[in-house]
Design an enzyme around this catalytic site. Structure first.
Site, PDB file in Angstrom:
ATOM      1  N   CYS A  48       0.829  -1.217   0.000  1.00  0.00           N
ATOM      2  CA  CYS A  48       0.000   0.000   0.000  1.00  0.00           C
ATOM      3  C   CYS A  48       0.862   1.267   0.000  1.00  0.00           C
ATOM      4  CB  CYS A  48      -0.875   0.031   1.233  1.00  0.00           C
ATOM      5  SG  CYS A  48      -1.912  -1.409   1.427  1.00  0.00           S
TER       6      CYS A  48
ATOM      7  N   TRP B 259      -3.088  -2.610  -1.468  1.00  0.00           N
ATOM      8  CA  TRP B 259      -2.713  -3.987  -1.815  1.00  0.00           C
ATOM      9  C   TRP B 259      -3.476  -4.849  -0.826  1.00  0.00           C
ATOM     10  CZ3 TRP B 259      -0.149  -8.320   0.166  1.00  0.00           C
ATOM     11  CH2 TRP B 259       0.413  -9.189  -0.776  1.00  0.00           C
TER      12      TRP B 259
ATOM     13  N   LYS C 256       6.738  -4.292  -4.177  1.00  0.00           N
ATOM     14  CA  LYS C 256       8.133  -3.879  -4.076  1.00  0.00           C
ATOM     15  C   LYS C 256       8.621  -3.953  -2.640  1.00  0.00           C
ATOM     16  CE  LYS C 256      11.981  -2.137  -5.544  1.00  0.00           C
ATOM     17  NZ  LYS C 256      12.825  -3.157  -6.177  1.00  0.00           N
TER      18      LYS C 256
ATOM     19  N   GLU D 262       9.498 -14.241 -11.197  1.00  0.00           N
ATOM     20  CA  GLU D 262       8.837 -12.998 -10.770  1.00  0.00           C
ATOM     21  C   GLU D 262       8.165 -12.275 -11.929  1.00  0.00           C
ATOM     22  OE1 GLU D 262      12.414 -11.149  -9.021  1.00  0.00           O
ATOM     23  OE2 GLU D 262      11.118 -10.416  -7.446  1.00  0.00           O
TER      24      GLU D 262
ATOM     25  N   ASN E  30      -1.632   2.081   5.994  1.00  0.00           N
ATOM     26  CA  ASN E  30      -0.779   0.961   5.575  1.00  0.00           C
ATOM     27  C   ASN E  30      -0.521   0.099   6.806  1.00  0.00           C
ATOM     28  OD1 ASN E  30      -0.604   2.237   3.145  1.00  0.00           O
ATOM     29  ND2 ASN E  30       1.608   2.628   3.233  1.00  0.00           N
ATOM     30  N   GLY E  31      -0.406  -1.200   6.615  1.00  0.00           N
ATOM     31  CA  GLY E  31      -0.126  -2.085   7.747  1.00  0.00           C
ATOM     32  C   GLY E  31      -1.350  -2.938   8.055  1.00  0.00           C
TER      33      GLY E  31
ATOM     34  N   GLU F 175      19.070 -16.685  -8.033  1.00  0.00           N
ATOM     35  CA  GLU F 175      18.648 -15.325  -8.376  1.00  0.00           C
ATOM     36  C   GLU F 175      18.141 -15.256  -9.825  1.00  0.00           C
ATOM     37  OE1 GLU F 175      17.783 -12.874  -6.839  1.00  0.00           O
ATOM     38  OE2 GLU F 175      17.883 -11.231  -8.260  1.00  0.00           O
TER      39      GLU F 175
ATOM     40  N   HIS G 278      19.588 -36.360  -7.470  1.00  0.00           N
ATOM     41  CA  HIS G 278      18.814 -36.780  -6.294  1.00  0.00           C
ATOM     42  C   HIS G 278      17.330 -36.453  -6.451  1.00  0.00           C
ATOM     43  CE1 HIS G 278      22.457 -37.926  -4.338  1.00  0.00           C
ATOM     44  NE2 HIS G 278      22.982 -36.728  -4.570  1.00  0.00           N
TER      45      HIS G 278
ATOM     46  N   ARG H 233       4.961   0.161  -5.956  1.00  0.00           N
ATOM     47  CA  ARG H 233       4.957  -0.662  -4.743  1.00  0.00           C
ATOM     48  C   ARG H 233       4.055  -1.886  -4.888  1.00  0.00           C
ATOM     49  NH1 ARG H 233       6.373   2.579   0.001  1.00  0.00           N
ATOM     50  NH2 ARG H 233       4.921   1.353   1.233  1.00  0.00           N
TER      51      ARG H 233
ATOM     52  N   LYS I  62      14.320 -14.152 -10.813  1.00  0.00           N
ATOM     53  CA  LYS I  62      13.993 -13.076 -11.755  1.00  0.00           C
ATOM     54  C   LYS I  62      12.999 -13.580 -12.794  1.00  0.00           C
ATOM     55  CE  LYS I  62      15.018 -10.042 -10.181  1.00  0.00           C
ATOM     56  NZ  LYS I  62      15.586 -10.187  -8.926  1.00  0.00           N
TER      57      LYS I  62
HETATM   58  C1  G6P Z   1       9.982  -8.154  -2.323  1.00  0.00           C
HETATM   59  C2  G6P Z   1      10.538  -7.677  -3.653  1.00  0.00           C
HETATM   60  C3  G6P Z   1      11.857  -8.377  -3.955  1.00  0.00           C
HETATM   61  C4  G6P Z   1      12.832  -8.167  -2.809  1.00  0.00           C
HETATM   62  C5  G6P Z   1      12.242  -8.607  -1.467  1.00  0.00           C
HETATM   63  C6  G6P Z   1      13.100  -8.144  -0.306  1.00  0.00           C
HETATM   64  O1  G6P Z   1       9.577  -9.475  -2.420  1.00  0.00           O
HETATM   65  O2  G6P Z   1       9.599  -7.924  -4.683  1.00  0.00           O
HETATM   66  O3  G6P Z   1      12.402  -7.851  -5.148  1.00  0.00           O
HETATM   67  O4  G6P Z   1      14.006  -8.863  -3.059  1.00  0.00           O
HETATM   68  O5  G6P Z   1      10.956  -8.007  -1.272  1.00  0.00           O
HETATM   69  O6  G6P Z   1      13.079  -6.745  -0.280  1.00  0.00           O
HETATM   70  P1  G6P Z   1      14.141  -5.838   0.437  1.00  0.00           P
HETATM   71  O7  G6P Z   1      13.631  -4.433   0.225  1.00  0.00           O
HETATM   72  O8  G6P Z   1      14.122  -6.225   1.880  1.00  0.00           O
HETATM   73  O9  G6P Z   1      15.447  -6.068  -0.201  1.00  0.00           O
END
Ligand code: G6P
Length: 603
Positions: free
Chosen positions: A2, A75, A598, A483, A101-102, A476, A499, A27, A480
């Protein structure tokens, strides 16, 4: 997640609220709304969907002159995304409007009691209790009413409230969710992050835990009990840093910024063949006694932490433990004087990371954080912070911040090695110093990565494999791809294939191999032979000039030759661009992937 924005002042328009929401879109959200004073009434517009839908619904009203208002991107957590559950929420008389928010954890009990006392609820949200509680406690001053209800709340909140009778005054409070305040000659603004404030000012104040503020002609902060003096922070980011600047997506722009990001992350920290961190001054004794390092992070930041584990164990032979913060926070982690805790977070607001840090701090542990956002909660709760200096990262999928995290961790490793009297391998620092130039070479040839990605767009499954420092890179790369392109991408240490995971492979299930010319190359070649025997197509990241690997793979993506500790760094933009081009080819919303946010500010 949010996003909140609010302003009061002369010469503003409804459009200012909507423009601010556009800056918060990154966000992640599913509905949006605004409330503003029009004469002495408050008008409310909210809608499920995009900020652009809200903009269309507002039409000519966008140009209405207003003295201020509040705005929100939601959100969904409590209650499905729909027009009614969108914020702002209001009381029975429609005089008090709130954005939040929260999560208010005790909202059910509070709602029951409020309903018993005759309050009528219209939404399924936890937030609506705030409007009704303020209504019960309102005696002509919105800030005082807000302050009265805070002790009744359990959970986390950043809340901004307004009353139709108090034109030009917003009241705000925070606990566990950030709020930033800014002021210029004409406007006072409040927001959940810096990006929508940059248009107004670069001098900001962060609300601290438990504080409230009234934003109006003056900005008055009140601590839990008394009025408090606040420190003003200067933000070096410009409004343009948070714009696309001609690129199709923020993600592409942010990857292209990586050479600059590397220079900024190293600036002042790498001096000739020496590394120095101002931020660690006075910690030399503690660091020289450190026997164990424990990393605290989520998502991409966790993968950066995993790389540190391989690097440090190799360089200094001290034990490094990594775990995602959502697990670590519920474990009984040992805290002692020989353990250094490193929290990594781009945003500095990730709920699980923060909660783990709090637990460690309660037990007396020392926390060093790596963070990209000045004034964020993590930076205020850690003992020391090293800033990443990557500039605002808007795209949900983290790219340039990851690169900054990895380079800062490599430098930190070098510093720890020096403190502990260990040698740094020849060539490593030289290659590190020029690493931005290697990135430039890779990015100049991004069209080759795009061509390869096009060959693989049709596949819905992918298996990433790597070994040693190539394993976090595999994780990673797969993250990517899933996501932003919604491809089923998993990652395994290549030695684990036999395995179980190898059972998945056939001609429709390609493998992405991380196979630079490092100490594990020969082992990787064996694993690649195994997957090829199952008819899986293999695309791989290989070192320029390594013909042996080149001949074995169906498709290759090249990275320049560097010291083996640096391969995870130079392969980052290749993995990021491969995922980016696949998602873009599929026409997906790369910067705002479905279901993701985000900054994950709830557990
Ligand atoms: C969310 C984002 C990711 C990020 C993760 C941790 O899931 O979509 O891209 O890696 O949070 O975020 P931070 O701000 O703690 O690195």
């Amino acid at each position: 997640m949010c996003g909140i924005f609010g302003f009061v002042g002369e010469g503003g328009k409804v459009r200012d609220l909507v423009d601010a929401l556009k800056k918060l879109e990154y966000r992640g959200y599913d509905s949006a709304g605004v409330a503003f004073w029009d004469e002495d009434a408050v008008r409310l517009f909210k809608i499920k969907g995009k900020v652009s839908d809200l903009e269309t619904a507002l039409g000519d009203i966008l140009d209405l002159d207003i003295k201020g208002g509040i705005a929100h991107t939601r959100w969904a957590t409590h209650g499905e995304p729909n027009d009614v559950n969108a914020h702002p929420h209001f009381d029975c008389e429609r005089k008090i409007f709130v954005v939040h928010n929260g999560i208010i954890e005790n909202h059910k009990e509070l709602r029951k009691e409020l309903e018993k006392r005759g309050h009528r609820f219209v939404s399924d949200t936890d937030t609506e209790v705030l409007a009704h509680l303020i209504e019960e406690n309102y005696y002509g001053n919105i800030l005082e009413a807000l302050r009265r209800i805070l002790p009744l709340l359990r959970g986390s909140y950043a809340v901004v409230a307004m009353h139709s009778d108090e034109v030009g005054i917003l009241a705000a409070a925070r606990k566990g969710s950030p709020l930033v305040i800014g002021k210029n000659e004409n406007f006072c603004v409040v927001a959940s992050d810096i990006t929508p404030i940059l248009k107004y000012t670069k001098e900001v104040i962060f609300l601290d835990e438990g504080e409230t503020v009234s934003v109006g002609g003056t900005v008055d902060f009140v601590g839990l009990k008394d009025s408090v003096e606040k420190r003003i922070f200067h933000i070096s980011w410009s409004e343009r840093d948070a714009e696309k600047g001609g690129y199709k997506h923020f993600m592409l722009k942010e990857i292209m910024e990586e050479p600059e990001v590397l220079k900024n992350a190293m600036a002042g920290r790498m001096k000739g063949s020496k590394v120095e961190f101002e931020e660690l001054k006075g910690w030399e004794d503690f660091l020289s006694n450190v026997e164990k390092v424990k990393m605290i992070a989520c998502g991409t930041s966790h993968h950066a932490g995993m790389l540190f584990k391989y690097f440090i164990e190799d360089l200094i032979q001290i034990e490094v433990e990594t775990d995602v913060a959502s697990e670590m926070r519920y474990r009984k982690t040992k805290v002692d004087d020989e353990t250094l805790f490193i929290a990594i977070s781009q945003s500095g607001e990730t709920a699980d990371t923060l909660e783990t840090v709090r637990k460690i701090k309660e037990k007396g542990g020392r926390v060093l954080s790596l963070c990209n956002v000045l004034g964020s909660t993590l930076t205020r709760e850690s003992d020391r912070t090293i800033f990443l200096n990557a500039g605002p990262e808007i795209s949900v999928a983290s790219t340039k911040a990851y690169v900054a995290q990895v380079v800062v961790l490599l430098l930190l490793g070098v510093e720890l090695a020096r403190i502990k009297g260990k040698n740094i391998p020849a060539g490593f620092l030289d290659d590190l110093r020029d690493i931005h130039a290697r990135f430039e070479e890779i990015l100049e040839n991004s069209n080759l990565i795009r061509d390869t990605a096009r060959e693989f767009v049709k596949f819905r499954n992918f298996m990433y494999i790597g070994r040693w420092m190539g394993y976090p890179s595999a994780l990673e790369g797969a993250l990517k791809l899933k996501e932003i392109s919604y491809t089923n991408a998993t990652a395994y240490p290549a030695g684990e294939l036999k395995h179980g995971p190898i059972a998945l492979l056939d001609e429709d299930f390609p493998v992405f191999a991380i196979v630079p010319t490092d100490r594990m190359k020969e082992k990787m070649l064996n694993n690649i032979m195994e997957v090829k025997a199952r008819k899986a197509k293999v695309v791989g990241v290989v070192t320029e000039g390594d013909d042996e690997v080149f001949r074995l793979l169906d498709h290759t993506l090249k990275i320049p030759k560097v010291h083996e500790y640096l391969y995870p760094l130079v392969m980052a933009p290749v993995l990021q661009l491969f995922a980016y081009f696949i998602a873009d080819e599929r026409g997906l919303d790369v910067d705002k992937p479905r279901n993701l946010a985000k900054s994950v500010t709830v557990e």
